[in-house]
Design a protein around this motif. Structure first.
Motif, PDB file in Angstrom:
ATOM      1  N   ASP A 170    -112.116  99.499  97.055  1.00 20.01           N
ATOM      2  CA  ASP A 170    -113.553  99.298  96.833  1.00 20.01           C
ATOM      3  C   ASP A 170    -113.919  97.815  96.915  1.00 20.01           C
ATOM      4  O   ASP A 170    -113.058  96.936  96.958  1.00 20.01           O
ATOM      5  CB  ASP A 170    -114.012  99.923  95.507  1.00 20.01           C
ATOM      6  CG  ASP A 170    -113.308  99.328  94.287  1.00 20.01           C
ATOM      7  OD1 ASP A 170    -112.902  98.146  94.342  1.00 20.01           O
ATOM      8  OD2 ASP A 170    -113.179 100.037  93.276  1.00 20.01           O
ATOM      9  N   PHE A 171    -115.217  97.566  96.962  1.00 20.42           N
ATOM     10  CA  PHE A 171    -115.711  96.195  97.165  1.00 20.42           C
ATOM     11  C   PHE A 171    -115.258  95.267  96.046  1.00 20.42           C
ATOM     12  O   PHE A 171    -114.979  94.097  96.276  1.00 20.42           O
ATOM     13  CB  PHE A 171    -117.244  96.190  97.271  1.00 20.42           C
ATOM     14  CG  PHE A 171    -117.774  96.895  98.488  1.00 20.42           C
ATOM     15  CD1 PHE A 171    -117.301  96.578  99.754  1.00 20.42           C
ATOM     16  CD2 PHE A 171    -118.748  97.881  98.376  1.00 20.42           C
ATOM     17  CE1 PHE A 171    -117.784  97.211 100.883  1.00 20.42           C
ATOM     18  CE2 PHE A 171    -119.240  98.527  99.505  1.00 20.42           C
ATOM     19  CZ  PHE A 171    -118.758  98.201 100.764  1.00 20.42           C
ATOM     20  N   GLU A 172    -115.201  95.811  94.827  1.00 18.24           N
ATOM     21  CA  GLU A 172    -114.826  94.981  93.690  1.00 18.24           C
ATOM     22  C   GLU A 172    -113.388  94.457  93.845  1.00 18.24           C
ATOM     23  O   GLU A 172    -113.133  93.255  93.705  1.00 18.24           O
ATOM     24  CB  GLU A 172    -114.969  95.803  92.402  1.00 18.24           C
ATOM     25  CG  GLU A 172    -114.951  94.941  91.168  1.00 18.24           C
ATOM     26  CD  GLU A 172    -114.888  95.758  89.882  1.00 18.24           C
ATOM     27  OE1 GLU A 172    -115.297  96.946  89.892  1.00 18.24           O
ATOM     28  OE2 GLU A 172    -114.406  95.205  88.878  1.00 18.24           O
ATOM     29  N   ASN A 173    -112.474  95.370  94.167  1.00 15.92           N
ATOM     30  CA  ASN A 173    -111.080  94.949  94.382  1.00 15.92           C
ATOM     31  C   ASN A 173    -110.962  93.990  95.558  1.00 15.92           C
ATOM     32  O   ASN A 173    -110.215  93.003  95.513  1.00 15.92           O
ATOM     33  CB  ASN A 173    -110.188  96.161  94.663  1.00 15.92           C
ATOM     34  CG  ASN A 173    -109.951  96.976  93.417  1.00 15.92           C
ATOM     35  OD1 ASN A 173    -110.148  96.490  92.315  1.00 15.92           O
ATOM     36  ND2 ASN A 173    -109.551  98.218  93.596  1.00 15.92           N
ATOM     37  N   LEU A 174    -111.687  94.316  96.594  1.00 18.00           N
ATOM     38  CA  LEU A 174    -111.650  93.462  97.791  1.00 18.00           C
ATOM     39  C   LEU A 174    -112.085  92.036  97.440  1.00 18.00           C
ATOM     40  O   LEU A 174    -111.415  91.056  97.805  1.00 18.00           O
ATOM     41  CB  LEU A 174    -112.562  94.054  98.866  1.00 18.00           C
ATOM     42  CG  LEU A 174    -112.863  93.144 100.051  1.00 18.00           C
ATOM     43  CD1 LEU A 174    -111.588  92.769 100.799  1.00 18.00           C
ATOM     44  CD2 LEU A 174    -113.856  93.810 101.001  1.00 18.00           C
ATOM     45  N   ASP A 175    -113.186  91.918  96.712  1.00 22.79           N
ATOM     46  CA  ASP A 175    -113.685  90.583  96.365  1.00 22.79           C
ATOM     47  C   ASP A 175    -112.703  89.839  95.462  1.00 22.79           C
ATOM     48  O   ASP A 175    -112.513  88.629  95.603  1.00 22.79           O
ATOM     49  CB  ASP A 175    -115.067  90.680  95.699  1.00 22.79           C
ATOM     50  CG  ASP A 175    -116.153  91.044  96.705  1.00 22.79           C
ATOM     51  OD1 ASP A 175    -115.910  90.864  97.919  1.00 22.79           O
ATOM     52  OD2 ASP A 175    -117.234  91.510  96.293  1.00 22.79           O
ATOM     53  N   LYS A 176    -112.073  90.582  94.558  1.00 21.31           N
ATOM     54  CA  LYS A 176    -111.085  89.945  93.676  1.00 21.31           C
ATOM     55  C   LYS A 176    -109.926  89.365  94.486  1.00 21.31           C
ATOM     56  O   LYS A 176    -109.446  88.270  94.205  1.00 21.31           O
ATOM     57  CB  LYS A 176    -110.549  90.962  92.670  1.00 21.31           C
ATOM     58  CG  LYS A 176    -111.502  91.262  91.521  1.00 21.31           C
ATOM     59  CD  LYS A 176    -110.864  92.294  90.604  1.00 21.31           C
ATOM     60  CE  LYS A 176    -111.661  92.534  89.350  1.00 21.31           C
ATOM     61  NZ  LYS A 176    -111.062  93.636  88.569  1.00 21.31           N
ATOM     62  N   VAL A 177    -109.485  90.105  95.478  1.00 20.20           N
ATOM     63  CA  VAL A 177    -108.346  89.649  96.285  1.00 20.20           C
ATOM     64  C   VAL A 177    -108.751  88.488  97.192  1.00 20.20           C
ATOM     65  O   VAL A 177    -108.053  87.474  97.290  1.00 20.20           O
ATOM     66  CB  VAL A 177    -107.746  90.830  97.087  1.00 20.20           C
ATOM     67  CG1 VAL A 177    -106.743  90.340  98.127  1.00 20.20           C
ATOM     68  CG2 VAL A 177    -107.085  91.815  96.128  1.00 20.20           C
ATOM     69  N   GLY A 187    -106.029  85.818  98.428  1.00 19.89           N
ATOM     70  CA  GLY A 187    -106.929  85.288  99.460  1.00 19.89           C
ATOM     71  C   GLY A 187    -106.592  83.835  99.778  1.00 19.89           C
ATOM     72  O   GLY A 187    -106.587  83.420 100.945  1.00 19.89           O
ATOM     73  N   LYS A 188    -106.256  83.097  98.743  1.00 14.96           N
ATOM     74  CA  LYS A 188    -105.889  81.698  98.918  1.00 14.96           C
ATOM     75  C   LYS A 188    -104.582  81.602  99.726  1.00 14.96           C
ATOM     76  O   LYS A 188    -104.436  80.728 100.587  1.00 14.96           O
ATOM     77  CB  LYS A 188    -105.723  81.053  97.534  1.00 14.96           C
ATOM     78  CG  LYS A 188    -105.577  79.561  97.573  1.00 14.96           C
ATOM     79  CD  LYS A 188    -105.589  78.990  96.145  1.00 14.96           C
ATOM     80  CE  LYS A 188    -105.165  77.544  96.117  1.00 14.96           C
ATOM     81  NZ  LYS A 188    -103.791  77.321  96.584  1.00 14.96           N
ATOM     82  N   TYR A 196     -98.173  90.193  97.933  1.00  7.24           N
ATOM     83  CA  TYR A 196     -98.475  91.525  97.381  1.00  7.24           C
ATOM     84  C   TYR A 196     -98.612  91.446  95.857  1.00  7.24           C
ATOM     85  O   TYR A 196     -99.552  91.997  95.273  1.00  7.24           O
ATOM     86  CB  TYR A 196     -97.367  92.491  97.788  1.00  7.24           C
ATOM     87  CG  TYR A 196     -97.521  93.900  97.252  1.00  7.24           C
ATOM     88  CD1 TYR A 196     -98.644  94.667  97.563  1.00  7.24           C
ATOM     89  CD2 TYR A 196     -96.539  94.462  96.436  1.00  7.24           C
ATOM     90  CE1 TYR A 196     -98.784  95.959  97.075  1.00  7.24           C
ATOM     91  CE2 TYR A 196     -96.669  95.758  95.945  1.00  7.24           C
ATOM     92  CZ  TYR A 196     -97.805  96.497  96.264  1.00  7.24           C
ATOM     93  OH  TYR A 196     -97.936  97.776  95.782  1.00  7.24           O
ATOM     94  N   GLU A 197     -97.701  90.723  95.200  1.00  5.42           N
ATOM     95  CA  GLU A 197     -97.776  90.566  93.739  1.00  5.42           C
ATOM     96  C   GLU A 197     -99.053  89.836  93.341  1.00  5.42           C
ATOM     97  O   GLU A 197     -99.703  90.188  92.355  1.00  5.42           O
ATOM     98  CB  GLU A 197     -96.547  89.826  93.202  1.00  5.42           C
ATOM     99  CG  GLU A 197     -95.234  90.611  93.292  1.00  5.42           C
ATOM    100  CD  GLU A 197     -95.309  92.017  92.680  1.00  5.42           C
ATOM    101  OE1 GLU A 197     -95.966  92.186  91.638  1.00  5.42           O
ATOM    102  OE2 GLU A 197     -94.721  92.958  93.271  1.00  5.42           O
ATOM    103  N   ALA A 236    -102.068  91.217  90.959  1.00  7.27           N
ATOM    104  CA  ALA A 236    -102.535  90.457  89.786  1.00  7.27           C
ATOM    105  C   ALA A 236    -104.032  90.144  89.902  1.00  7.27           C
ATOM    106  O   ALA A 236    -104.761  90.213  88.906  1.00  7.27           O
ATOM    107  CB  ALA A 236    -101.722  89.171  89.648  1.00  7.27           C
ATOM    108  N   ASP A 237    -104.488  89.826  91.107  1.00  8.39           N
ATOM    109  CA  ASP A 237    -105.929  89.557  91.309  1.00  8.39           C
ATOM    110  C   ASP A 237    -106.757  90.780  90.920  1.00  8.39           C
ATOM    111  O   ASP A 237    -107.783  90.671  90.254  1.00  8.39           O
ATOM    112  CB  ASP A 237    -106.224  89.224  92.782  1.00  8.39           C
ATOM    113  CG  ASP A 237    -105.683  87.858  93.207  1.00  8.39           C
ATOM    114  OD1 ASP A 237    -105.513  86.985  92.338  1.00  8.39           O
ATOM    115  OD2 ASP A 237    -105.431  87.674  94.419  1.00  8.39           O
ATOM    116  N   ILE A 238    -106.282  91.954  91.347  1.00  4.76           N
ATOM    117  CA  ILE A 238    -107.014  93.196  91.078  1.00  4.76           C
ATOM    118  C   ILE A 238    -107.033  93.484  89.573  1.00  4.76           C
ATOM    119  O   ILE A 238    -108.046  93.952  89.035  1.00  4.76           O
ATOM    120  CB  ILE A 238    -106.367  94.381  91.829  1.00  4.76           C
ATOM    121  CG1 ILE A 238    -106.580  94.205  93.345  1.00  4.76           C
ATOM    122  CG2 ILE A 238    -106.936  95.724  91.379  1.00  4.76           C
ATOM    123  CD1 ILE A 238    -105.758  95.151  94.200  1.00  4.76           C
ATOM    124  N   ALA A 239    -105.925  93.171  88.899  1.00 12.90           N
ATOM    125  CA  ALA A 239    -105.820  93.474  87.470  1.00 12.90           C
ATOM    126  C   ALA A 239    -106.697  92.563  86.611  1.00 12.90           C
ATOM    127  O   ALA A 239    -106.934  92.846  85.434  1.00 12.90           O
ATOM    128  CB  ALA A 239    -104.361  93.377  87.030  1.00 12.90           C
TER     129      ALA A 239
END
Ligand code: X2X
Length: 351
Positions: free
Chosen positions: A115-122, A128-129, A342-343, A347-350
């Motif tokens: 979803d968009f929320e997870n995507l934005d977090k990553v 993303g960095k 991946y880790e 963590a970003d999603i959490a």
């Protein structure tokens, strides 16, 4: 007197010309864009070019070349060509960047980001960095995110609700091997095709189906060829505006700042186009209030139904079955992407 003014004017024009060439800007900066100008992605490229011109007072002229014209359709070569400086810049999908930047495949693990929320977090987080850092290490300067969107399955044969429904379906996928592995794991028969050949492939029925976001499917009128849509948000392709690093570093600071601002604004506009009608009123309001833009198709799902498509929204349980069927893809591809990326994404999603 009048004669003197004329001479002065001529000298002035000459000085301007000398200073412009002294700044060393090219007449045209070539931009690779995979799709055509009418898709949201293409509209984002046009917006970027317009904003760059405006914000640099006409000093920098970016020209989008649509349909991978600079690559003769070979969309997966874009990053390599920008890194070499054969092409100046691009607005391209993480899918097409991944041959040079394997980290970018973090967005394409099947049924990972949904979803968009997870995507934005990553995107805005550590993962993303890591993708942007990997680009910099490969002589590509990332400027801003944009978005093609969550990819949905369409086909002409069957309403797909379970992995079993996919058995033997001939599905066009982009030539990124992660996609072949994913569709094989699901029991389908994936076929690699560049985007330039794909639309003709749908028309001629060379394939039974494909996967792309609704922002691509509606403009190409997929409903003419495919009756069934499975809204399964199985993965997403963000877009990235990026520049050849050597050329970027040589730009004066004020030019860099102006282009960066243009990229961020064009990215925001394009993301809102891609999400319009899929995130409640949020993106529709951004378009209206910030960009004075009204969407022609404010509700893509209702629109596809109105064109006679049968739309299936996958339930969480149905999604689980697909996720389970594609676990083998994780085992192989997390190694390619980098387990640390991946880790970071998890963590970003959490957060
Ligand atoms: O080729 C595709 O499917 C497209 C247009 O979505 C990409 O470039 C990833």
């Amino acid at each position: 007197m009048i004669k003197n003014v004329g001479v002065l004017a001529a000298v002035f024009v000459l000085m301007m010309a000398v200073s412009a060439s002294a700044a060393g800007f090219k007449k045209e900066y070539k931009m690779q864009v995979t799709v055509g100008p009418k898709l949201y992605w293409g509209m984002g490229a046009t917006k970027f070019a317009e904003l760059v011109k405006e914000k640099t007072n006409g000093q920098i002229n970016v020209k989008p070349y649509f349909g991978s014209a600079l690559l003769k359709g070979a969309q997966l070569k874009s990053s390599q060509m920008v890194a070499k400086g054969v092409i100046d810049c691009a607005l391209d999908s993480t899918i097409n960047i991944s041959p040079v930047i394997p980290e970018a495949n973090i967005f394409h693990l099947p049924f990972f980001l949904n979803d968009f929320e997870n995507l934005d977090k990553v995107k805005n987080g550590e993962a993303g960095k890591a993708v942007f850092d990997a680009m910099r290490a490969k002589r590509l300067e990332p400027l801003a995110w944009a978005e093609n969107g969550f990819r949905q399955l369409t086909n002409s044969k069957v309403a797909v609700k379970t992995p079993a429904d996919m058995k033997g379906l001939r599905i066009r996928v982009v030539g990124n091997p992660l996609f072949i592995d994913t569709f094989r794991a699901l029991g389908a028969d994936p076929v690699n095709m560049n985007w330039g050949d794909a639309v003709a492939g749908f028309q001629q029925g060379v394939v039974d189906g494909q996967e792309n976001p609704v922002g691509v499917l509606i403009p190409i009128q997929i409903y003419q060829y495919h009756k069934y849509v499975s809204m399964w948000n199985y993965l997403v392709d963000p877009l990235i505006i990026y520049w050849n690093q050597r050329e970027w570093n040589a730009f004066p600071k004020d030019i860099q700042a102006a282009i960066l601002e243009a990229a961020q604004e064009a990215g925001r506009f394009e993301i809102a186009l891609s999400r319009a009608g899929l995130d409640g009123d949020t993106s529709l309001n951004i378009l209206k209030n910030e960009f004075n833009y009204t969407m022609e198709v404010p509700d893509p799902i209702a629109f596809m139904k109105s064109k006679g498509m049968e739309v299936h929204m996958l339930t969480d349980e149905e999604r689980e079955a697909f996720a389970a069927a594609t676990r083998s893809v994780y085992d192989k591809w997390i190694k390619e992407i980098g387990p640390e990326v991946y880790e970071k994404a998890k963590a970003d999603i959490a957060k």
